[in-house]
Design a protein around this motif. Structure first.
Motif, short mmCIF file in Angstrom:
data_model
loop_
_atom_site.label_atom_id
_atom_site.label_comp_id
_atom_site.label_asym_id
_atom_site.label_seq_id
_atom_site.Cartn_x
_atom_site.Cartn_y
_atom_site.Cartn_z
N MET A 43 0.79 -1.23 0.00
CA MET A 43 0.00 0.00 0.00
C MET A 43 0.82 1.29 0.00
O MET A 43 0.38 2.31 0.49
N ARG A 46 -2.19 3.06 -3.31
CA ARG A 46 -3.46 2.38 -3.04
C ARG A 46 -4.58 3.24 -3.60
O ARG A 46 -4.34 4.36 -4.06
N GLY A 47 -5.81 2.70 -3.54
CA GLY A 47 -6.93 3.38 -4.19
C GLY A 47 -7.12 2.76 -5.57
O GLY A 47 -6.14 2.58 -6.30
N ALA A 48 -8.38 2.45 -5.90
CA ALA A 48 -8.65 1.63 -7.09
C ALA A 48 -8.05 2.20 -8.39
O ALA A 48 -7.29 1.50 -9.08
N PRO A 49 -8.33 3.46 -8.74
CA PRO A 49 -7.76 3.94 -10.02
C PRO A 49 -6.24 4.02 -10.00
O PRO A 49 -5.57 3.72 -11.00
N ARG A 89 -3.47 -7.32 -5.59
CA ARG A 89 -4.62 -7.08 -4.69
C ARG A 89 -5.89 -7.54 -5.41
O ARG A 89 -6.01 -7.32 -6.62
N CYS A 156 -12.52 6.89 4.11
CA CYS A 156 -11.29 6.41 3.46
C CYS A 156 -10.66 7.55 2.66
O CYS A 156 -10.81 8.72 3.00
N ALA A 162 -5.64 8.51 -4.37
CA ALA A 162 -6.23 7.23 -4.76
C ALA A 162 -6.35 7.11 -6.27
O ALA A 162 -6.82 6.10 -6.79
N THR A 168 -11.86 10.98 -7.01
CA THR A 168 -13.25 10.75 -7.43
C THR A 168 -14.20 11.45 -6.45
O THR A 168 -14.68 12.55 -6.74
N GLN A 195 -6.64 5.74 6.24
CA GLN A 195 -6.56 6.54 5.01
C GLN A 195 -7.29 7.88 5.17
O GLN A 195 -6.93 8.86 4.53
N ALA A 235 -15.48 3.76 -4.78
CA ALA A 235 -15.77 2.33 -4.87
C ALA A 235 -14.57 1.62 -5.46
O ALA A 235 -13.82 2.19 -6.26
N ASP A 236 -14.40 0.38 -5.05
CA ASP A 236 -13.33 -0.47 -5.61
C ASP A 236 -13.85 -1.38 -6.70
O ASP A 236 -13.10 -1.82 -7.57
N ASN A 246 -16.39 -1.27 -1.21
CA ASN A 246 -15.54 -0.11 -0.89
C ASN A 246 -14.93 -0.37 0.49
O ASN A 246 -15.20 -1.40 1.14
N LYS A 247 -14.09 0.55 0.91
CA LYS A 247 -13.36 0.41 2.18
C LYS A 247 -14.25 -0.05 3.32
O LYS A 247 -15.39 0.41 3.46
N PHE A 313 -12.37 -4.52 2.79
CA PHE A 313 -13.51 -3.90 2.11
C PHE A 313 -14.80 -4.54 2.61
O PHE A 313 -14.77 -5.60 3.24
O1 MRU Z 1 -7.32 -0.21 0.70
P1 MRU Z 1 -7.35 1.03 -0.14
O2 MRU Z 1 -6.77 2.23 0.54
O3 MRU Z 1 -6.77 0.80 -1.52
O4 MRU Z 1 -8.90 1.31 -0.34
C1 MRU Z 1 -9.30 2.43 -1.09
C2 MRU Z 1 -10.76 2.62 -1.13
O5 MRU Z 1 -11.52 1.84 -0.60
C3 MRU Z 1 -11.26 3.77 -1.95
O6 MRU Z 1 -12.45 4.27 -1.42
C4 MRU Z 1 -11.56 3.28 -3.38
O7 MRU Z 1 -10.43 2.64 -3.91
C5 MRU Z 1 -11.95 4.37 -4.27
S1 MRU Z 1 -10.61 5.44 -4.62
C6 MRU Z 1 -11.00 6.55 -5.82
#
Ligand code: MRU
Length: 348
Positions: A43, A46-49, A89, A156, A162, A168, A195, A235-236, A246-247, A313
């Protein structure tokens, strides 16, 4: 202003190391795709995008390190890198999506290996640029949902950190703030990795967006006191029916918001939607190591050998979600229809 989270420079991947923020601001340099895998796993990024773009740059590093002119040899070795990156991940679909975007362009091409290497890097760079554009659009659409005086809870970090830049859910907050809307943000600390406290509070403070940090358990009381008008978070992965992963803690907030009649918004790019998964039950949930729960920033806070359950999550069912804000517009229930319509109208 906060810097870009990740970039390609001198044949290396540079990223803001998020592990020690805000105490320490350091850049991490990855020269191999193995280092990118480690950075995602531990990490540092981290963060989906953001992890999607990191994986794409990981493919570019892998491609550049493969020393062959033979195309099938090149593809075999690149595929190994792809499989390894995809195991970093499990929950955020953006990671797998970005890897597929890179792979599609390679396997469908007749070009020689040297050209493919260039092509992979160009694609990774364009995914990074698109992420920024996408976030601005999400911000524009989402800020129409906020009014002057709104007190908004987020969870989060769905911020610049992220993503490649802007964020986002925090992108929506940034856009509303830029439009001079008088909004106030509450951020949950977001145990166990913090976070919210470490990253979101820091990002918003840098930009002087009014923010108040709360313990996760305070959110319900604030709603009871009528001090929260809206919830927005990221959201992931979004299932075809609009259930989201999501988290951890997101589901509890959604239940609280529903009980108190507070709109609950999710902001995410369409690359977060997984139409192959019918509903939230099918989304794989990452479980992380007990140490994240038994210690805080290296300090022991629980007895040795205690049993720990540490899902990173949770799933929030679509009936708790007021709207999903994407780069193509805002989807409202029933998501099984509206998400599809958004996508087909804008052809992914
Ligand atoms: O474990 P993480 O820190 O990667 O989790 C991140 C989240 O849950 C964010 O809310 C999600 O990735 C959306 S980020 C634009």
């Amino acid at each position: 202003m906060i810097a870009r989270t990740i970039e390609w420079k001198d044949n290396k991947v540079l990223m803001i190391d998020q592990r020690e923020l805000p105490a320490k601001y350091e850049m991490l340099t990855c020269s191999t795709y193995y280092e990118v895998i480690d950075a995602i796993k531990n990490m540092a990024i981290r963060g989906a995008p953001a992890i999607g773009v990191a994986a794409a740059y990981g493919m570019a590093l892998a491609a550049h390190s493969i020393n062959t002119k033979n195309k099938s040899d090149f593809l075999n070795r690149l595929k190994k890198a792809k499989i390894a990156l995809s195991s970093s991940r499990p929950t955020a679909i953006n990671l797998f999506w970005a890897l597929e975007e890179i792979w599609k362009g390679v396997v469908s091409s007749d070009e020689p290996v040297d050209e493919l290497k260039k092509k992979i890097l160009l694609k990774a760079e364009s995914l990074a640029q698109d992420d920024i554009k996408t976030n601005y659009l999400i911000g524009e659409y989402g800020s129409t949902l906020f009014q002057d005086g709104d007190r908004i809870l987020t969870h989060c970090n769905a911020g610049s950190l992220a993503t490649v830049f802007y964020g986002t859910a925090l992108g929506v907050i940034r856009s509303a703030f830029k439009e001079k809307k008088n909004i106030k943000i509450y951020i949950d600390e977001t145990r166990p990795v913090l976070q919210g406290a470490r990253l979101t509070a820091w990002e918003l403070q840098i930009e002087e967006i009014p923010v108040t940090l709360i313990c996760d358990s305070v959110a319900g009381f604030l709603m009871y006191q009528k001090k929260i008008d809206k919830v927005i978070l990221g959201a992931d992965r979004i299932a075809a029916n609009g259930d989201i992963a999501n988290k951890i803690g997101t589901y509890s907030i959604s239940v609280l918001a529903k009980t108190h009649n507070i709109p609950f918004y999710v902001a995410a790019p369409t690359s977060t939607i997984d139409f192959n998964i019918e509903d939230g039950k099918g989304i794989p949930i990452e479980e992380r190591e007990p140490l994240e729960v038994t210690s805080i920033m290296g300090k022991k806070i629980a007895p040795d050998h205690i049993n720990v359950y540490n899902p990173a999550f949770d799933i929030t069912p679509n009936e708790n979600i007021t709207a999903i804000i994407t780069e193509y517009g805002i989807a409202e229930p029933p998501y099984i229809k509206t998400l599809n319509t958004l996508l087909t109208k804008n052809k992914r």
